[in-house]
Design an enzyme around this catalytic site. Structure first.
Site, PDB file in Angstrom:
ATOM      1  N   HIS A  74       8.417 -24.257 -91.981  1.00 34.17           N
ATOM      2  CA  HIS A  74       8.958 -25.438 -91.475  1.00 34.17           C
ATOM      3  C   HIS A  74      10.195 -25.004 -90.781  1.00 34.17           C
ATOM      4  CE1 HIS A  74       9.088 -29.678 -90.292  1.00 34.17           C
ATOM      5  NE2 HIS A  74      10.434 -29.573 -90.384  1.00 34.17           N
ATOM      6  N   CYS A  75      10.598 -25.073 -89.755  1.00 32.52           N
ATOM      7  CA  CYS A  75      11.905 -24.850 -89.080  1.00 32.52           C
ATOM      8  C   CYS A  75      12.378 -25.962 -88.318  1.00 32.52           C
ATOM      9  CB  CYS A  75      11.535 -23.839 -87.878  1.00 32.52           C
ATOM     10  SG  CYS A  75      12.831 -23.020 -87.032  1.00 32.52           S
ATOM     11  N   PRO A  76      13.464 -26.519 -88.884  1.00 43.03           N
ATOM     12  CA  PRO A  76      14.205 -27.753 -88.427  1.00 43.03           C
ATOM     13  C   PRO A  76      15.026 -27.498 -87.172  1.00 43.03           C
ATOM     14  CG  PRO A  76      15.368 -26.593 -90.297  1.00 43.03           C
ATOM     15  CD  PRO A  76      14.135 -25.952 -90.197  1.00 43.03           C
ATOM     16  N   GLY A 102      12.119 -28.235 -84.724  1.00 37.79           N
ATOM     17  CA  GLY A 102      11.542 -29.688 -84.976  1.00 37.79           C
ATOM     18  C   GLY A 102      10.261 -29.509 -85.501  1.00 37.79           C
TER      19      GLY A 102
END
EC number: 2.3.1.225
Length: 380
Positions: A213-215, A218
Site C-alpha cells: 500500500h503506497c500512501p 493514495g
C-alpha cells in the site's frame, strides 16, 4: 331502535324522494386529503404485481462498498480513504515543474537549445499520466463473499454452542509449478485468498497480487496497477534527474563572470527546485532500482519483505514458483500483456435482496445450499 335497512342503488337509478320534514342537503364537501407519509417514512411506489418497492433512486454498488475507499465520478474513479500524502505528491511534482518552466526553461531555451523544455514537458505529462492511472485504478480488489456464502460460516459458528467462538485460522495447500503454496482464509472477506493475494489493512480489501500500500499514490499497488506504478517511479526518477541537471546548468551559466552566490540571488526559485530534487532523487532512484529487481525476479514487495521464497526468516530457501527463469520473460509477464478486468462491479445496481447489510441468518431458505467444503474444511 329500528333496524337499519341497506339497499344497493344502481348507478343510473334516481335518488329516493326526500321526506317533507327533512332538510335538503347542501353541496357535498370535498373529500378530505389523505394524510401523507410521516416524516422519515419510506415512500412506496406501487407496481403491477401489487408489491411495492422503495420510491428512492436505486443505489449503485460503489455507494455501499464495504472497503475504506472513496469513489469519484459516479464510481468510475477510486482512491484510498486517506488522500493527504497523495495531495503532497501532487503538490511537489506540480510546484517543482511549474517553477522549472517559469524560471529556468526560458533562459536554457535561449542559451542552449529548445529541446530542453520539450523533453521536460514530455516527461512531466508521462509522469502525471502514470500517477493518475496508479491512483485511480482498481488495484485488483477481490469481491467479498456473498450473504449465502458467509451464512455457511455463521452456521458453523452457531453449531459450536458458543457465540464468542471463532474457528482457528485455516489454510489450504495447492501446487504451483511443483511448489507447495498455502492459501490463507480471510475472516474479513469470508474466502480463501488466491495465490499472491493479501488483505490490505489500510483499505480493508483483499488485493490480487498485492505488492504494497503506497500512501504517496493514495492507493494499493496490485495486479491491475503495478505496471502504471513502475512506469511512474521510473519516469519520475528521469524527470527529477533532468530538472536537477538543468537547474545546476542554469546556475553555472549565471555564475560566469560573477560568484555562485550572486547567481543564487538572481533566481531564488531555482534554489528551491535544487533542494527538492536533491532530497528526492535518492529515494526515487533507490525505489526504482528495487522494483526493477522485483520485476526481473517476478516478485512482489510483500513476498520480498516476508521472505516467502528466500532464507530471510531463517528457513530454507525455496524456488519462486512464479518466476519464468528469464529476466526478459519475467519483465514481459509483469509489465506487458492485457490488463485483467476489474472484479468489482462498481457501477452496478444493488439488488433488493442484498441492498441492506442485515444480520445473516443461517436458516434463510435462500441460503439453504450446503456450504462448500472449502468453507468449512481445513484442507481440500
Amino acid at each position: 331502535m329500528k333496524d337499519c335497512e341497506y339497499q344497493q342503488i344502481s348507478p343510473g337509478a334516481a335518488p329516493p324522494p326526500a321526506s317533507p320534514g327533512a332538510r335538503r342537503p347542501g353541496p357535498a364537501a370535498p373529500p378530505a386529503p389523505s394524510p401523507g407519509p410521516a416524516p422519515g417514512a419510506p415512500r412506496w411506489s406501487g407496481s403491477g404485481s401489487g408489491s411495492g418497492s422503495l420510491g428512492r433512486r436505486p443505489r449503485r454498488k460503489w455507494e455501499v462498498f464495504p472497503g475504506r475507499n472513496r469513489f469519484y465520478c459516479g464510481g468510475r474513479l477510486m482512491l484510498a480513504g486517506h488522500g493527504g500524502v497523495f495531495a503532497l505528491t501532487l503538490l511537489l511534482i506540480l510546484s517543482t515543474t511549474i517553477l522549472f518552466f517559469v524560471f529556468d526553461c526560458p533562459y536554457l531555451a535561449r542559451t542552449l537549445t529548445l529541446a530542453i523544455p520539450i523533453i521536460a514537458a514530455i516527461l512531466f505529462f508521462f509522469v502525471m499520466s502514470c500517477l493518475l492511472q496508479t491512483s485511480f485504478t482498481d488495484p485488483g480488489i477481490l469481491p467479498r463473499a456473498t450473504i449465502c456464502e458467509a451464512a455457511a460460516l455463521e452456521k458453523q459458528i452457531d453449531n459450536t454452542g458458543s457465540s464468542t467462538y471463532r474457528p482457528p485460522p485455516r489454510t489450504r495447500e495447492v501446487m504451483i509449478n511443483g511448489q507447495t503454496v498455502k492459501l490463507k482464509y480471510c475472516f474479513t472477506c469470508k474466502m480463501f485468498r488466491p495465490p499472491r493475494t493479501s488483505h490490505c489493512s489500510v483499505c480493508d480489501n483483499c488485493v490480487e497480487r498485492f505488492d504494497h500500500h503506497c500512501p504517496w499514490v493514495g492507493n494499493c499497488v496490485g495486479r491491475r496497477n503495478y505496471r502504471f506504478f513502475y512506469a511512474f517511479i521510473l519516469s519520475l526518477s528521469f524527470l527529477t534527474a533532468f530538472i536537477f541537471a538543468c537547474v545546476v546548468t542554469h546556475l553555472t551559466l549565471l555564475s560566469q563572470g560573477s560568484n555562485f552566490l550572486s547567481a543564487l540571488k538572481k533566481t531564488p526559485a531555482s534554489v528551491l527546485e535544487l533542494v527538492i530534487c536533491f532530497f528526492s532523487i535518492w529515494s526515487i532512484l533507490g525505489l526504482s532500482g528495487f522494483h526493477t529487481y522485483l520485476v526481473a525476479s517476478n516478485l512482489t514487495t510483500n513476498e520480498d519483505i516476508k521472505g516467502s521464497w528466500s532464507s530471510k526468516r531463517g528457513g530454507e530457501a525455496s524456488v519462486n514458483p512464479y518466476s519464468h527463469k528469464s529476466i526478459i520473460t519475467n519483465c514481459c509477464a509483469v509489465l506487458c500483456g492485457p490488463l485483467p478486468p476489474s472484479l468489482i462491479d462498481r457501477r452496478g445496481f444493488v439488488q433488493s435482496d442484498t441492498a441492506l447489510p442485515s444480520p445473516i441468518r443461517s436458516d434463510d431458505p435462500a441460503c439453504g445450499a450446503k456450504p462448500d467444503a472449502s468453507m468449512v474444511g481445513g484442507h481440500p
